[in-house]
Design a protein around this motif. Structure first.
Motif, short mmCIF file in Angstrom:
data_model
loop_
_atom_site.label_atom_id
_atom_site.label_comp_id
_atom_site.label_asym_id
_atom_site.label_seq_id
_atom_site.Cartn_x
_atom_site.Cartn_y
_atom_site.Cartn_z
N ALA A 147 0.83 -1.21 0.00
CA ALA A 147 0.00 0.00 0.00
C ALA A 147 0.86 1.26 0.00
N THR A 150 2.52 1.71 -3.51
CA THR A 150 1.61 2.11 -4.58
C THR A 150 0.88 3.41 -4.28
N ASN A 152 -1.42 3.76 -1.98
CA ASN A 152 -2.81 3.47 -1.67
C ASN A 152 -3.05 3.26 -0.18
N HIS A 154 -4.26 4.01 3.40
CA HIS A 154 -5.33 4.80 4.00
C HIS A 154 -5.07 4.89 5.51
N TRP A 160 -3.83 2.23 10.04
CA TRP A 160 -3.96 2.03 8.59
C TRP A 160 -4.94 0.90 8.33
N ASP A 163 -6.85 -3.72 3.34
CA ASP A 163 -7.94 -4.07 2.44
C ASP A 163 -8.26 -5.56 2.47
#
Length: 205
Positions: A147, A150, A152, A154, A160, A163
């Motif tokens: 993450a 890339t 991505n 959050h 964090w 996903d």
């Protein structure tokens, strides 16, 4: 053939028919191959392999029919024409094979077991503690690094979101250091790209 005729007499106990049972039973023999609503992997695999083979080999001599049942809920059974000697011989061959080993196709059974144990990449119902599915081999650490790499990731209140797990996790000191390293690397690369574009740098770091 006599065994199939005798088997057919008792094969439909508890089943609901929407056609004439007597006339049907005179033309078609019931086989022991069936698929119930709550089939386990072995039953599902054997049914799929055997029914596909017989329906392909004897398209006029073999049929499948579905029935309601007070105990099973519903089931499907394979039928063979009483006057088709070749189809009956194939049915008997499969029956003998299952009586000897019990599995119609090992590779197909493994595939069915995998699919039933893993309805999605985030689920594992396998009894194998060494299962190598995505769920068992998943690493939140790997997800975090991916993450960050890339862009991505959050983050909310020093946590964090993974996903894969669909869970919030606290950011560790090691993960903070990784984030800082990636950010510093990106900054250096951006500076080098700008210098290179201006003709002031002959190579990119």
């Amino acid at each position: 053939m006599e065994e199939l005729a005798e088997f057919t007499e008792n094969a439909h106990e508890g089943a609901s028919f929407n056609f004439d049972r007597d006339s049907f039973s005179r033309l078609w023999y019931a086989t022991p191959f069936m698929y119930t609503r709550d089939a386990d992997p072995l039953e599902e695999s054997n049914w799929t392999v055997i029914s596909n083979d017989l329906l392909k080999t004897h398209p006029e001599g073999v049929e499948t029919h579905s029935f309601g049942h007070w105990g099973f809920g519903w089931y499907e059974r394979l039928y063979v024409r009483a006057d088709d000697a070749l189809a009956i011989r194939s049915v008997q061959s499969w029956a003998d094979s299952l009586a000897s080993y019990g599995v119609a196709n090992d590779e197909h059974l493994s595939e069915v077991e995998w699919n039933q144990n893993h309805p999605s990449e985030k689920e594992c119902y396998s009894s194998d503690p060494d299962c190598r599915c995505d769920f068992m081999t998943h690493s939140c650490g790997d997800e975090f690094r991916a993450a960050v790499d890339t862009g991505n990731l959050h983050i909310v209140d020093e946590e964090w979101y993974c996903d894969f797990c669909s869970e919030w996790n606290p950011i560790t000191n090691t993960q903070h250091r990784y984030m800082n390293t990636v950010a510093a690397r990106a900054e250096i690369q951006a500076e080098c790209a700008a210098l290179e574009a201006a003709g002031q740098l002959a190579f990119a770091i």
